[in-house]
Design an enzyme around this catalytic site. Structure first.
Site, PDB file in Angstrom:
ATOM      1  N   GLN A 236       0.833  -1.211   0.000  1.00 37.44           N
ATOM      2  CA  GLN A 236       0.000   0.000   0.000  1.00 37.44           C
ATOM      3  C   GLN A 236       0.867   1.260   0.000  1.00 37.44           C
ATOM      4  OE1 GLN A 236      -3.269  -2.000   2.895  1.00 37.44           O
ATOM      5  NE2 GLN A 236      -3.672   0.152   2.517  1.00 37.44           N
ATOM      6  N   ARG A 383      -9.705  -0.345   7.359  1.00 37.05           N
ATOM      7  CA  ARG A 383     -10.662   0.581   6.725  1.00 37.05           C
ATOM      8  C   ARG A 383     -11.040   1.754   7.626  1.00 37.05           C
ATOM      9  NH1 ARG A 383     -14.543  -1.039   1.895  1.00 37.05           N
ATOM     10  NH2 ARG A 383     -14.854   1.054   1.166  1.00 37.05           N
ATOM     11  N   CYS A 384     -10.011   2.336   8.228  1.00 37.05           N
ATOM     12  CA  CYS A 384     -10.258   3.566   8.963  1.00 37.05           C
ATOM     13  C   CYS A 384      -8.934   4.303   9.046  1.00 37.05           C
ATOM     14  CB  CYS A 384     -10.789   3.300  10.363  1.00 37.05           C
ATOM     15  SG  CYS A 384      -9.578   2.680  11.519  1.00 37.05           S
ATOM     16  N   GLU A 759     -13.248   5.366   4.035  1.00 31.76           N
ATOM     17  CA  GLU A 759     -13.299   4.653   5.302  1.00 31.76           C
ATOM     18  C   GLU A 759     -14.438   5.097   6.197  1.00 31.76           C
ATOM     19  OE1 GLU A 759      -9.269   5.408   6.155  1.00 31.76           O
ATOM     20  OE2 GLU A 759      -8.637   3.635   5.075  1.00 31.76           O
TER      21      GLU A 759
END
Ligand code: CDP
Length: 805
Positions: A236, A383-384, A759
């Site tokens: 990523q 996902r945050c 997110e």
């Protein structure tokens, strides 16, 4: 040369710029089998690696015998810590300032830990050889609970024994990592001591896992002739990997090329560096041929970065009529065997200090204690933005508990405590400065859309019917109002391993008026190739369909810190807009020259520069691009290119109002989601269709986490949920129809006013699903019950409340 100008609106529509629901350009490849993932990389002579992993959660490694494995036909090498030690690679630094074993060095600290790396002709031979490596273990006592770890005489990290100072300050115990404090403890305690009402609660945000569809993997190829190392991987943050690989290996950075090809979901799982990456690189250097390592699903769930595992204890104080006066939060954070949390350096518990949420809370205090246990390392922001999910879950549960304490409606309690529109930019008690918001408008819109009063009336009637024995179903109304903090980050605050968290975009306009733009981010399904072209279309007047977006190749893309924590739009999106503006500034000078007027006498109009007051005199961007390369213009160098490195002045603060309506079968514990309404405000909207897709995805992962997804351990540290038979991934069967809505409150400091969105739905969704379950049982005396709310736990809640007769 000027064509007949079509009308302005048509020209703007033709660009497919910002605000347009442009179809995802990448999907043509993905839906036709043309995706190119790491496992699709196949190089001549390539070898395959596989790990010997520990079956024990805590054990001394007394001996490793590789002789039988080496005898197997096709096995080329078996690496152990002893082989890595001379290279200084048997341990590696973590993103959190700790160090982590690459291969077991003396002991293992969690089940599934990497012990040896087998390199063989093919994957099957490697897997067979893994079975032949004989490891002698001596079992040690296992600790899977952080509170127990802080009491225990057992030293988990013997390598740190005697060290009273860690990367984030003093260590209180040999299994303690750090204490991180924010806010004013004395002032908070004073407010609590004198408060009219104080509500307290303890909650556990269970350990879970991002579980992307594509597991982690890498292909390393060391070319000994030209000295170049190329690594394809599920990264990523490819540039960070390149820099770290250079620092660790001593190979000069220009001789390392890191490529993130297509990535099948990241959600934080692919931010950190894993032993598999290091071992495939070392194996390629040793063997001189390419080496591939691809995890299987069990390895991914058991050993790569987990999420959450926060034990949170809260106190919230208020006046009798519901005005919140203070918040106190203590977290015991289980970090597993190594502190490998992926957070900016100065934030060992991420942005947990956004836990005052969307409310105007005058005083607050947060303390987080990080602890070692015998579990896998990680601590990623699934996902945050760094730990924001935990923070929002905490405050949204505390609000519900306070509402119970006050005997008040939870929607009204939220409403009277929201930060007001006129208070922005708002300085929160724990330090953040929220850029913009209009919470009351969003909340009112949500309440109206779902007919909140009607729902409460229906719920009350259901409770009465239940009590009369006419139904066995209860109704829950889950409410959440969240504020995210995304776009890490200002370099002065945010770095990873010392690398400042800016981002970048480089754009090159070709002579015929089409373009290529490269960014420091990397899409993992978010649709960057579609949306970044839309930003450039609006900024430069070149149609999005004529702009190629490229990410993920460190040899070509400008340096950037990658994609996680919804930072792409707030940071790289801003860089993209500014690079576009640089192009426009040069184009303006060229247009003025071509039109024989002063620079100030031309103005940008959608896809062209026109002479002010004479709209029939203009040069299109296409014409300008051609001239930039082919016409000698005095004082202006040829070409039309720009690069922008953007260091944001602040984060962006997207927010949203969610409502979930659920029916719960008290006898089976099965919840049915009747309705889910999600209003998101991410500032300026680049692509409404993509935003909607992001919301659907985030909510579905929220549903998973709230209703069943968990990495659970037994007392011996065995992972009980290491397969997709046990680890809950929702399918269409569980997923409801989501109703999406929005308001638009632009970020005042972002060049196009955009905030992140990817997110938000996860951050807001988890407490909303959880609150719906808990709300259903509130009339029967439930105050709080921990997630995940699987059928068994819901049934048990009903049973504990005596609802089974
Ligand atoms: O960093 P990441 O790409 O995961 O998250 P993001 O910045 O929130 O963007 C997710 C996707 O939504 C991207 O394709 C963005 O361009 C798009 N988006 C949008 O269309 N409008 C916004 N205001 C924010 C994001």
């Amino acid at each position: 040369m000027n064509d007949m100008a079509p009308d302005r609106e048509n020209r703007a529509a033709g660009l497919k710029g910002m605000g347009c629901s442009r179809k995802r350009v990448e999907d043509v490849r993905f839906t036709q089998g043309k995706g190119n993932y790491v496992d699709d990389v196949k190089l001549p002579g390539m070898l395959h690696g596989d790990f010997v992993r520990s079956p024990y959660a805590h054990a001394r490694v007394k001996n490793i015998d590789i002789s039988k494995a080496m005898e197997l036909d096709g096995v080329v090498a078996v690496l152990t810590a002893k082989d890595l030690e001379p290279l200084g690679l048997h341990w590696m630094p973590t993103l959190a300032g700790d160090k982590q074993m690459v291969l077991a060095d003396g002991k293992v600290l969690f089940q599934g830990q990497e012990v040896a790396f087998v390199v063989a002709r093919d994957r099957y031979v490697a897997a067979d050889a893994v079975e032949l490596v004989e490891v002698e273990y001596e079992e040690l006592p296992v600790i899977t609970n952080p509170f127990e770890a802080l009491q225990s005489d057992v030293v988990l990290r013997e390598d740190l024994e005697g060290q009273t100072e860690g990367a984030h300050g003093p260590r209180k115990h040999h299994n303690h990592i750090f204490t991180w404090e924010q806010g004013d403890e004395a002032a908070t305690n004073e407010v609590m001591d004198n408060a009219e009402v104080v509500a307290e609660e303890e909650m556990y945000y269970h350990r879970t896992h991002p579980c992307p569809l594509e597991t982690c993997g890498a292909v390393a190829s060391m070319d000994k002739v030209n000295g170049k190392l190329t690594v394809w991987g599920t990264f990523q943050a490819p540039h960070v990997v390149r820099t770290v690989a250079s620092l660790l290996s001593g190979i000069e950075e220009h001789n390392i090329r890191v490529i993130s090809p297509d990535i099948g979901g990241g959600f934080g799982n692919k931010v950190g560096v894993y032993p598999g990456y290091v071992c495939s690189i070392v194996a390629s250097i040793v063997t001189g041929v390419p080496v591939k390592w691809i995890e299987d699903r069990m390895e991914n769930l058991m050993s790569t970065a987990f999420a959450r595992d926060y034990w949170m204890k809260g106190r919230i104080s208020a006046t009798k009529d519901g005005k919140i006066t203070g918040l106190h939060c203590h977290v015991t954070a289980d970090h597993g065997g190594f502190d490998a949390c992926a957070d900016p350096t100065k934030f060992p518990a991420g942005f947990m200090n956004i836990c005052t949420g969307s409310y105007d809370i005058p005083v607050a205090y947060l303390a987080v204690d990080g602890v070692y246990t015998n579990k896998a390392p990680g601590g990623v922001s699934y996902r945050c933005s760094f730990r924001v999910t935990e923070a929002v879950y905490f405050i949204e549960r505390m609000i519900e508990v306070l509402a119970i304490e006050l005997g008040m409606d939870a929607a009204e309690l939220r409403r009277i405590n929201f930060i007001r529109k006129d208070q922005f930019p708002y300085k929160a008690a724990l330090g953040w400065e929220y850029d913009s918001g209009d919470y009351h408008t969003a909340w009112d819109k949500a309440m109206k859309a779902v007919d909140y009063d009607g729902l409460r009336k229906e719920q009350a009637e259901r409770v009465e019917a239940f009590k009369r024995g006419e139904t066995r179903s209860l109704m829950g109304i889950g409410l959440t109002f969240f504020t995210e903090i995304v776009g890490a980050g200002p370099v002065k605050n945010c770095d990873i391993l010392g690398m400042g968290m800016f981002d970048s975009c480089e754009i090159r306009i070709h002579p015929t008026g089409s373009a290529i733009a490269r960014l420091g981010t990397i899409s993992q399904g978010q649709g960057h190739a579609t949306t970044f072209a839309q930003i450039l279309a609006t900024e430069t007047g070149i149609p999005a369909d004529s702009i190629t977006i490229e990410e993920g190749d460190t040899d070509t893309a400008p340096y950037g810190l990658g994609t996680y924590g919804s930072r792409s739009t707030p940071v790289a999106g801003a860089a993209t807009a500014l690079a576009g503006r640089k192009i426009r500034a040069k184009a303006q000078m060229i247009a003025a020259y071509l039109l024989e007027v002063h620079d100030d006498d031309v103005e940008f109009d959608v896809d062209r520069f026109v002479v002010k007051g004479a709209p029939e005199r203009f040069k299109t961007m296409k014409e300008i691009a051609y001239a930039a390369y082919n016409q000698a213009i005095p004082g202006i160098e040829p070409g039309l290119e720009a690069v922008s490195y953007y260091d944001p002045p602040n984060m962006t603060y997207p927010f949203g109002a969610y409502v979930c309506v659920m029916d719960i079968d008290v006898d089976t514990g099965v919840p049915t989601i009747r309705r889910f309404y999600a209003l998101d405000d991410c500032g300026t909207r680049i692509n409404p269709m993509i935003i909607e897709g992001q919301v659907h995805g985030g909510l579905t992962e929220a549903l998973a986490v709230a209703l069943g997804q968990e990495i659970a351990y037994d007392d011996l540290g065995n992972v009980k949920t290491g397969t997709l038979m046990d680890f809950f991934l929702p399918t269409m069967v569980e997923v409801p129809n989501y109703e999406t809505d929005h308001t638009v409150t632009p970020s005042p400091h972002h060049p196009i006013g955009a905030k992140g969105v990817g997110e938000s739905p996860h951050v807001g969704g988890v407490p909303c699903f959880s609150n719906a379950i808990q709300d259903a049982f509130r009339p029967f005396g439930l105050r709080h019950t921990n997630m995940p709310h699987d059928h068994w736990r819901i049934w048990k809640t009903a049973n504990d409340l005596g609802l089974h007769g």
